[in-house]
Design an enzyme around this catalytic site. Structure first.
Site, short mmCIF file in Angstrom:
data_model
loop_
_atom_site.label_atom_id
_atom_site.label_comp_id
_atom_site.label_asym_id
_atom_site.label_seq_id
_atom_site.Cartn_x
_atom_site.Cartn_y
_atom_site.Cartn_z
N LYS A 15 0.82 -1.21 0.00
CA LYS A 15 0.00 0.00 0.00
C LYS A 15 0.86 1.26 0.00
CE LYS A 15 -2.23 -0.80 3.88
NZ LYS A 15 -1.73 -2.11 4.29
N ARG A 90 -9.28 0.83 9.37
CA ARG A 90 -8.84 -0.54 9.64
C ARG A 90 -9.83 -1.30 10.51
NH1 ARG A 90 -2.86 0.62 8.94
NH2 ARG A 90 -1.77 -1.34 8.99
N ARG A 129 11.54 -5.70 4.18
CA ARG A 129 11.29 -4.25 4.09
C ARG A 129 12.27 -3.46 4.96
NH1 ARG A 129 5.27 -2.34 4.67
NH2 ARG A 129 5.36 -3.10 6.80
N ARG A 162 11.61 -1.72 10.56
CA ARG A 162 10.60 -1.30 11.53
C ARG A 162 10.53 -2.32 12.65
NH1 ARG A 162 5.20 0.04 8.19
NH2 ARG A 162 4.33 -1.08 9.96
N ARG A 173 0.08 -9.09 13.23
CA ARG A 173 -0.55 -8.05 12.42
C ARG A 173 -1.49 -8.68 11.39
NH1 ARG A 173 4.54 -5.07 10.41
NH2 ARG A 173 3.09 -3.79 9.23
P1 AMP Z 1 1.20 0.57 8.82
O1 AMP Z 1 2.36 1.49 8.66
O2 AMP Z 1 -0.01 1.03 8.06
O3 AMP Z 1 1.55 -0.87 8.57
O4 AMP Z 1 0.77 0.66 10.37
C1 AMP Z 1 1.64 0.27 11.40
C2 AMP Z 1 0.87 0.05 12.68
O5 AMP Z 1 0.25 1.27 13.07
C3 AMP Z 1 -0.26 -0.96 12.59
O6 AMP Z 1 0.19 -2.30 12.76
C4 AMP Z 1 -1.15 -0.49 13.72
O7 AMP Z 1 -0.63 -0.90 14.97
C5 AMP Z 1 -1.04 1.01 13.64
N1 AMP Z 1 -2.07 1.60 12.76
C6 AMP Z 1 -1.87 2.23 11.57
N2 AMP Z 1 -3.03 2.64 11.06
C7 AMP Z 1 -4.00 2.26 11.95
C8 AMP Z 1 -5.41 2.37 11.97
N3 AMP Z 1 -6.10 2.96 10.97
N4 AMP Z 1 -6.06 1.85 13.05
C9 AMP Z 1 -5.40 1.26 14.05
N5 AMP Z 1 -4.08 1.10 14.08
C10 AMP Z 1 -3.37 1.60 13.04
#
Ligand code: AMP
Length: 218
Positions: A15, A90, A129, A162, A173
């Site tokens: 994404k 989400r 990554r 990360r 996740r």
């Molecule tokens: P991402 O960078 O999108 O993979 O997000 C990393 C982490 O941030 C996720 O595993 C969640 O813990 C948190 N996170 C990001 N976006 C959301 C969201 N819309 N709702 C809840 N947690 C989020």
């Protein structure tokens, strides 16, 4: 052309990489809740402190925390000519809240792009990554390596893994995705949001071509 877009899909589906390119083509702000939360953590804000305990375990951050960030971001004037949401909503309550925010401002989404790929592919993409510590640009050790190992092409920052990209956290996740995020697709469909499913197998250019074609289709 103004476009309100949403990129949806499991962790590791690509994404973020696709969103940066898509936002560049349409000249619209890229709004990624994951990036916003990591920036809050780096700045030691109260939101960042709260979010960190969930992110480090591979769990979703509570809806109220994310919704406060998004409401503020969507109120910026730069979203008037469109925006690209990445990693939000989400959960079903987040999707409901987004629906309310959009209808409250007379806006709607033009395309909801749902990316999908098999779990094993997601795990291997996430494991390779690397992100830039400074500007968050995303790389992959084999699929998208930087020109100079360990150094960001864009800003010269250091590339790191990360903390939530380790294999055990990835599995969590993916479980969170299956339990809480996947049902959001049913919400989109039940409420007539303009969903298009995109096959996210293949290389980055192929996937981008499919996304771009879906956005250009009426
Ligand atoms: P991402 O960078 O999108 O993979 O997000 C990393 C982490 O941030 C996720 O595993 C969640 O813990 C948190 N996170 C990001 N976006 C959301 C969201 N819309 N709702 C809840 N947690 C989020």
């Amino acid at each position: 052309m103004s476009e309100n877009l949403l990129l949806f899909g499991p962790p590791g589906v690509g994404k973020g990489t696709q969103a940066v390119r898509l936002a560049g083509v349409f000249q619209i702000p890229h709004i990624a809740t994951g990036d916003m939360l990591r920036a809050a953590i780096q700045s030691y804000t109260p939101v960042g402190q709260r979010a960190k305990e969930f992110i480090d375990k591979g769990q979703l951050v509570p809806d109220q925390v994310v919704l406060a960030l998004i409401a503020e971001r969507l109120a910026h004037s730069d979203t008037a000519r469109g925006f690209l949401l990445d990693g939000f909503p989400r959960t079903v309550p987040q999707a409901e809240a987004l629906g309310g925010m959009l209808s409250g401002t007379g806006k709607k989404l033009d395309h909801v792009l749902v990316l999908h790929a098999p779990d094993e592919e997601l795990v291997s993409r996430i494991a390779g990554r690397r992100i830039c510590e400074s500007c968050q640009a995303s790389y992959h050790v084999t699929a998208k390596p930087p020109k100079k190992p360990g150094v960001c092409d864009r800003c010269g920052g250091m590339l790191i893994q990360r903390s939530d990209d380790s294999e055990s956290i990835i599995r969590n996740r993916l479980r969170e995705f299956a339990a809480k995020t996947k049902p959001v697709i049913d919400y989109f469909l039940a409420n007539g949001w303009p969903v298009r499913k995109i096959d996210a197998n293949g290389n980055m250019d192929q996937i981008f071509g499919r996304i771009y074609a879906a956005v250009l289709l009426p």
